[in-house]
Design a protein around this motif. Structure first.
Motif, PDB file in Angstrom:
ATOM      1  N   ALA A  12       0.840  -1.196   0.000  1.00  0.00           N
ATOM      2  CA  ALA A  12       0.000   0.000   0.000  1.00  0.00           C
ATOM      3  C   ALA A  12       0.874   1.245   0.000  1.00  0.00           C
ATOM      4  N   ASP A  13       0.693   2.054  -1.034  1.00  0.00           N
ATOM      5  CA  ASP A  13       1.408   3.328  -1.169  1.00  0.00           C
ATOM      6  C   ASP A  13       0.582   4.194  -2.102  1.00  0.00           C
ATOM      7  N   ASP A  14       0.564   5.490  -1.844  1.00  0.00           N
ATOM      8  CA  ASP A  14      -0.215   6.388  -2.693  1.00  0.00           C
ATOM      9  C   ASP A  14       0.559   6.873  -3.917  1.00  0.00           C
ATOM     10  N   ASP A  15       1.784   6.414  -4.103  1.00  0.00           N
ATOM     11  CA  ASP A  15       2.572   6.747  -5.286  1.00  0.00           C
ATOM     12  C   ASP A  15       2.503   5.565  -6.255  1.00  0.00           C
ATOM     13  N   ALA A  37      -4.038   1.930  -2.678  1.00  0.00           N
ATOM     14  CA  ALA A  37      -3.516   3.283  -2.845  1.00  0.00           C
ATOM     15  C   ALA A  37      -3.687   4.148  -1.604  1.00  0.00           C
ATOM     16  N   ASP A  38      -4.329   3.615  -0.578  1.00  0.00           N
ATOM     17  CA  ASP A  38      -4.498   4.374   0.666  1.00  0.00           C
ATOM     18  C   ASP A  38      -4.707   3.402   1.823  1.00  0.00           C
ATOM     19  N   ASP A  57       3.198   2.299   3.239  1.00  0.00           N
ATOM     20  CA  ASP A  57       3.691   3.658   3.392  1.00  0.00           C
ATOM     21  C   ASP A  57       3.053   4.202   4.669  1.00  0.00           C
ATOM     22  N   MET A  60      -0.291   8.182   3.985  1.00  0.00           N
ATOM     23  CA  MET A  60      -1.248   7.881   2.921  1.00  0.00           C
ATOM     24  C   MET A  60      -2.559   8.598   3.224  1.00  0.00           C
ATOM     25  N   PRO A  61      -3.346   8.848   2.179  1.00  0.00           N
ATOM     26  CA  PRO A  61      -4.638   9.501   2.406  1.00  0.00           C
ATOM     27  C   PRO A  61      -5.628   8.582   3.132  1.00  0.00           C
ATOM     28  N   HIS A  62      -6.584   9.212   3.777  1.00  0.00           N
ATOM     29  CA  HIS A  62      -7.731   8.570   4.431  1.00  0.00           C
ATOM     30  C   HIS A  62      -7.393   7.849   5.727  1.00  0.00           C
ATOM     31  N   ASP A  64      -3.566   6.609   7.793  1.00  0.00           N
ATOM     32  CA  ASP A  64      -2.123   6.427   7.610  1.00  0.00           C
ATOM     33  C   ASP A  64      -1.700   4.983   7.901  1.00  0.00           C
TER      34      ASP A  64
END
Length: 126
Positions: A12-15, A37-38, A57, A60-62, A64
């Motif tokens: 899981a990573d937002d990049d 992605a989050d 990560d 991350m959005p929403h 962490d």
């Protein structure tokens, strides 16, 4: 080329570029991979799939990565998954916070993927 004993890996990573690089690397070693992605998506994927290793990560959005790690640990799944933080947060206090949240390892970006692979392999041979 497969050296993996643990087959299921959640990343899981937002990049999206990093996720793609991670997937290519770990697939070459035989891991079956799901991605998110989050943090909310990571927790949902964990509950649905129960992977052996979770690479998160922190920022991350929403939700962490530390919140995700705490939730996974609260589930008390046996055997516990290996939780890996891969983050830009590099201060010693950040590492301590990751370990308190339930992570087994805290890697700083740009992470050396062979080092992460070695940590995963060491866990699976115990």
């Amino acid at each position: 080329m497969s050296t993996a004993k643990t087959e299921r890996l959640l990343i899981a990573d937002d990049d999206p570029n990093l996720v793609e690089a991670y997937v290519r690397f770990f697939e070459a070693y035989g891991y079956t991979i799901h991605t998110a992605a989050d943090g909310v998506g990571a927790l949902s994927a964990y509950r649905a799939w129960c992977p052996d290793v979770v690479m998160l990560d922190i920022q991350m959005p929403h939700m962490d990565g530390r919140a995700v790690a705490r939730e996974i640990r609260r589930m008390n799944v046996i055997p516990w998954p290996l939780l890996l933080a891969v983050t830009a947060l590099c201060a010693p206090s950040e590492r301590v916070e990751s370990l308190k949240a339930g992570f087994d390892h805290h890697f700083v970006k740009p992470a050396q993927l062979p080092v992460i692979l070695a940590a995963m392999a060491a866990r699976t041979t115990i």
